[in-house]
Design an enzyme around this catalytic site. Structure first.
Site, PDB file in Angstrom:
ATOM      1  N   ASP A  18      37.639  33.348  44.652  1.00  0.00           N
ATOM      2  CA  ASP A  18      36.717  33.889  43.647  1.00  0.00           C
ATOM      3  C   ASP A  18      35.313  33.455  44.056  1.00  0.00           C
ATOM      4  OD1 ASP A  18      35.807  35.068  41.207  1.00  0.00           O
ATOM      5  OD2 ASP A  18      35.664  33.067  40.331  1.00  0.00           O
ATOM      6  N   SER A  19      34.321  34.012  43.383  1.00  0.00           N
ATOM      7  CA  SER A  19      32.946  33.604  43.661  1.00  0.00           C
ATOM      8  C   SER A  19      32.695  32.167  43.202  1.00  0.00           C
ATOM      9  CB  SER A  19      31.981  34.540  42.948  1.00  0.00           C
ATOM     10  OG  SER A  19      32.282  34.566  41.566  1.00  0.00           O
ATOM     11  N   CYS A  81      38.982  37.825  41.350  1.00  0.00           N
ATOM     12  CA  CYS A  81      37.582  38.125  41.041  1.00  0.00           C
ATOM     13  C   CYS A  81      37.483  39.605  40.683  1.00  0.00           C
ATOM     14  CB  CYS A  81      36.732  37.823  42.272  1.00  0.00           C
ATOM     15  SG  CYS A  81      34.999  38.255  42.065  1.00  0.00           S
ATOM     16  N   GLU A 159      29.929  28.562  34.864  1.00  0.00           N
ATOM     17  CA  GLU A 159      29.603  27.774  36.066  1.00  0.00           C
ATOM     18  C   GLU A 159      28.802  26.522  35.708  1.00  0.00           C
ATOM     19  OE1 GLU A 159      30.486  28.105  39.323  1.00  0.00           O
ATOM     20  OE2 GLU A 159      31.766  29.817  38.850  1.00  0.00           O
ATOM     21  N   CYS A 193      36.482  39.873  34.072  1.00  0.00           N
ATOM     22  CA  CYS A 193      35.961  38.904  35.038  1.00  0.00           C
ATOM     23  C   CYS A 193      36.785  37.643  34.851  1.00  0.00           C
ATOM     24  CB  CYS A 193      34.492  38.631  34.735  1.00  0.00           C
ATOM     25  SG  CYS A 193      33.815  37.224  35.622  1.00  0.00           S
ATOM     26  N   HIS A 195      36.124  34.669  35.182  1.00  0.00           N
ATOM     27  CA  HIS A 195      35.435  33.559  34.519  1.00  0.00           C
ATOM     28  C   HIS A 195      35.625  33.619  32.999  1.00  0.00           C
ATOM     29  CE1 HIS A 195      33.274  32.934  38.291  1.00  0.00           C
ATOM     30  NE2 HIS A 195      32.632  31.914  37.776  1.00  0.00           N
TER      31      HIS A 195
HETATM   32  N1  DGL Z   1      34.956  35.696  38.537  1.00  0.00           N
HETATM   33  C1  DGL Z   1      34.107  36.717  39.063  1.00  0.00           C
HETATM   34  C2  DGL Z   1      34.582  38.082  38.570  1.00  0.00           C
HETATM   35  O1  DGL Z   1      35.693  38.168  38.182  1.00  0.00           O
HETATM   36  C3  DGL Z   1      32.708  36.391  38.747  1.00  0.00           C
HETATM   37  C4  DGL Z   1      31.758  37.347  39.344  1.00  0.00           C
HETATM   38  C5  DGL Z   1      30.440  36.847  39.713  1.00  0.00           C
HETATM   39  O2  DGL Z   1      30.398  35.948  40.540  1.00  0.00           O
HETATM   40  O3  DGL Z   1      29.460  37.384  39.225  1.00  0.00           O
HETATM   41  O4  DGL Z   1      33.938  39.060  38.543  1.00  0.00           O
END
Ligand code: DGL
Length: 281
Positions: A18-19, A81, A159, A193, A195
């Site tokens: 993931d990011s 992600c 985050e 998302c 997150h």
């Molecule tokens: N968890 C990522 C997603 O599902 C976060 C995206 C991001 O880094 O903006 O989209």
């Protein structure tokens, strides 16, 4: 039977990326569903967020993330992600191992959950602009009414460890983003998302507990288990699996939030990796 001492592909780890921290929502569920699997997680914390970047950049990052996991010998890759799953749609075809993103499993779960057919989708701007979840839902049932809203600040909240449902900042941002969706009388909301499940309680509180929240991390973990079974890649060990976490920025913040979220200390399991130097496309 493999010869004694040889490594079966099924013993290899599942790779998840993931990011940032969001993919831990899938890790948490994978540990529940497949407790004997080894997991290698990569969080691209140096480059988060992905959701406001260009298509080209997101695709390049996704390829680098997958390359890193492949270099660790993973048997499967999960793009935990929503942004990557929505934008880097050809990644699957480039990989030598089974792959899943989050969109298809999550849309299916929402379609099964809704009674009124009024479904909300929240995600990053890139995810919402791609229309990925909306299209997947309408392919499943063209009579659905789908309402989308991008919520980019949710990623920053998570985050930066703003995750308590009692936190005024969290409440304020949730209200700002979900106000118009609430007026649409949806009965199901896709947390598109990975997150977002981390602040699910705040989201549910704002919607007065009346809306079924679909956790993309959870649905994807269940889906991935099915893929491994289909490819006969399930780990047959009876020992608990091991998890290794790699992040591209400093490990301290990741450790702190991962511990809150996973409910265990991940201190020695987290390492830093400089992805930009490792793989340049
Ligand atoms: N968890 C990522 C997603 O599902 C976060 C995206 C991001 O880094 O903006 O989209």
């Amino acid at each position: 039977m493999p010869l004694k001492g040889t490594v079966r592909m099924s013993d290899n780890a599942i790779g998840i990326f993931d990011s940032g921290l969001g993919g831990l929502t899938a890790v948490k569920e994978l540990i529940k569903v497949l407790p004997h699997e080894n997991i290698i997680y990569f969080g691209d914390t140096a480059r988060v967020p992905y959701g406001n970047k260009s298509r080209r950049t997101i695709i390049r990052y996704a390829e680098q993330d997958a390359d890193f996991l492949l270099s660790r010998g993973v048997k499967m890759i999960i793009a935990a992600c929503g942004t990557v799953s929505s934008v880097a749609v050809n990644l699957k075809d480039e990989l030598p191992v089974p792959f899943t993103g989050v969109v298809a499993p999550t849309a299916l779960a929402a379609a099964n959950a809704t009674k009124s057919g009024r479904i909300g989708v929240i995600g990053t701007s890139a995810t919402v602009n791609s229309g990925s979840y909306k299209n997947a839902l309408l392919r499943l049932d063209s009579s659905f009414s789908v309402f989308q809203q991008d919520c980019p600040l949710f990623v920053s909240l998570v985050e930066n460890s703003f995750i308590s449902p009692d936190d005024d900042i969290v409440k304020l941002v949730v209200e700002r983003y979900l106000h118009s969706l609430k007026e649409q009388h949806i009965d199901t909301l896709i947390l598109g998302c990975t997150h977002f499940p981390i602040i699910a309680e705040a989201i549910s509180d704002y919607l007065e507990g009346k809306v079924t929240l679909i956790d993309s991390g959870r649905e994807t973990a269940l889906f991935a288990a099915g893929i491994l079974e289909e490819h006969k890649l399930l780990n047959r060990s009876t020992e608990p699996g091991a998890c290794r976490y790699y992040v591209s920025d400093t490990v301290e913040d990741f450790r702190r939030t991962a511990e809150i979220f996973l409910g265990k200390n991940v201190g020695s399991e987290v390492s830093h990796i400089n992805l930009e130097h490792a793989f340049v496309h």
